[in-house]
Write an enzyme that holds these catalytic residues in place. Sequence first.
Site, mmCIF file in Angstrom:
data_model
loop_
_atom_site.group_PDB
_atom_site.id
_atom_site.type_symbol
_atom_site.label_atom_id
_atom_site.label_comp_id
_atom_site.label_asym_id
_atom_site.label_seq_id
_atom_site.Cartn_x
_atom_site.Cartn_y
_atom_site.Cartn_z
ATOM 1 N N LYS A 52 0.657 -1.143 0.029
ATOM 2 C CA LYS A 52 -0.059 0.061 -0.147
ATOM 3 C C LYS A 52 0.797 1.396 -0.120
ATOM 4 O O LYS A 52 0.697 2.263 -0.606
ATOM 5 C CB LYS A 52 -1.038 0.005 1.278
ATOM 6 N N GLN A 96 -4.643 -1.713 9.712
ATOM 7 C CA GLN A 96 -4.514 -3.055 8.924
ATOM 8 C C GLN A 96 -4.933 -4.491 9.690
ATOM 9 O O GLN A 96 -4.824 -4.503 10.943
ATOM 10 C CB GLN A 96 -3.047 -3.354 8.953
ATOM 11 N N ASP A 119 -10.993 2.476 4.059
ATOM 12 C CA ASP A 119 -11.445 1.045 3.775
ATOM 13 C C ASP A 119 -12.935 0.735 3.658
ATOM 14 O O ASP A 119 -13.634 -0.375 3.506
ATOM 15 C CB ASP A 119 -10.881 0.083 4.858
#
Length: 288
Positions: A52, A96, A119
Amino acid sequence: MTILDGKTAACKRDESLKSRVSELAKTLGRSPKLAIVLVGDDTLSAHFVGLKKKNCEALGIECLILHQDEKITQTELEKKIMALNNDKTVDAILVQLPLPQHIDSNKIIELIDYRKDVDGLTSKNFGFLAAGKPYLVPCTAKGIVTLLKDGGIALDGKRAVVVGRSNLVGKPTSQMLLRENCTVTVAHSKSANLAQIVANAEILVLAMGNPDVITPDMLQHGVTVVDVAMNRREGKFVGDIYTPENMPMLREKCAAITPVPGGVGPMTIVSLMENIVTAAEKATQPSA
Ligand code: NAP
C-alpha cells in the site's frame, strides 16, 4: 472468453489519479496523506502494508505507517485512532487487519472518522452505501464493479449472484451491484441448493475462499465470473473457480472472467488509492 485484466485496468486508473493528486497538492499546500496503523509483526500484514505504501508513493500520496507493539492495549490503540481523527494533516486512516485477539477490532474500526475511513468499514459508511448515498465504499467491492464496467460488461437488469456475505466483500459487493440495477442474490454457507442458485447467474461473484465448492459444469453459458478469492495451493494462488484444471471448461462456458492473481487484487489497491484521494478532496469541500 474475455480475461478481465485487473492489472491493466488499474494502471489506466492510476493516470487520472496522478493528476487528481497533483491538483490536491496545490489546494492543500501538501501531499494527501494516508496513515496506516499496523499492530504486531505478522509477515503477511507487513507485506500488504508495504504494498500500500509503495502504491501511495508512486502516485504522490504520503503514507505514514504507525507500527505498534503487539502488546498495545485497547485504550492506547483507541487514543492513537482519536489522535489521527483530529490530525488535520491526515486525510485517510486505515487499520491493517487482523488485529491481535486481545483487541476489540470492531470498536477500533468504529472509532475511525467516517470521512477518513478509506476501507469503508465503519457502520456509517456501510449505512450510507445501503441507503444509496455512498461516501467511502469498501475497496474490493468498488474494484469489482469498476473492473466490470471498465471491461464493458453490461450490468443493468442482469441476474447477479454473490457467493459470500462478509462485511469486507460479499455484502458491499451485493449493494454495489444493486446500485447498478442488477437483480442480486447473495448466497452463503447455509444456502440451500447452491448449485441451482449459481446456475441462474449471469454475473457470478465468488468470495468464499474455498476452491472445492463450485465447479464449471454448474455455470450457465455466457456467464461473467468475478473470482475474488485468493486461495493458496502448492505455493501458488488459485481462485474459488479460477484454477488451472478448470480453465478448459471455463473457456467454453464464460463470456468473461477475472484471473487469479491479477484480477480483483490490483483493482482493490487502486480503489484504495481512489478512496484516499476522494477523502482528501471531500475534506476540501465546504459541505465536508
Ligand atoms: P470470509 O469473511 O471468510 O467470508 C467468506 C464467505 O464465504 C462467508 O460469507 C461464508 O459463508 C461463505 N462461504 C464459505 N464457504 C462456503 C460454502 N461452502 N458455500 C457457500 N458459501 C460459503 O472471507 P472474505 O474476507 O469475504 O474473503 C473471501 C475471499 O476473498 C478470500 O479468499 C479472501 O482471501 C479473498 N479476498 C480477496 C481480495 C482481493 O483483493 N483479491 C480482497 C478481500 C478478500 P457464511 O457467512 O455462512 O460463513
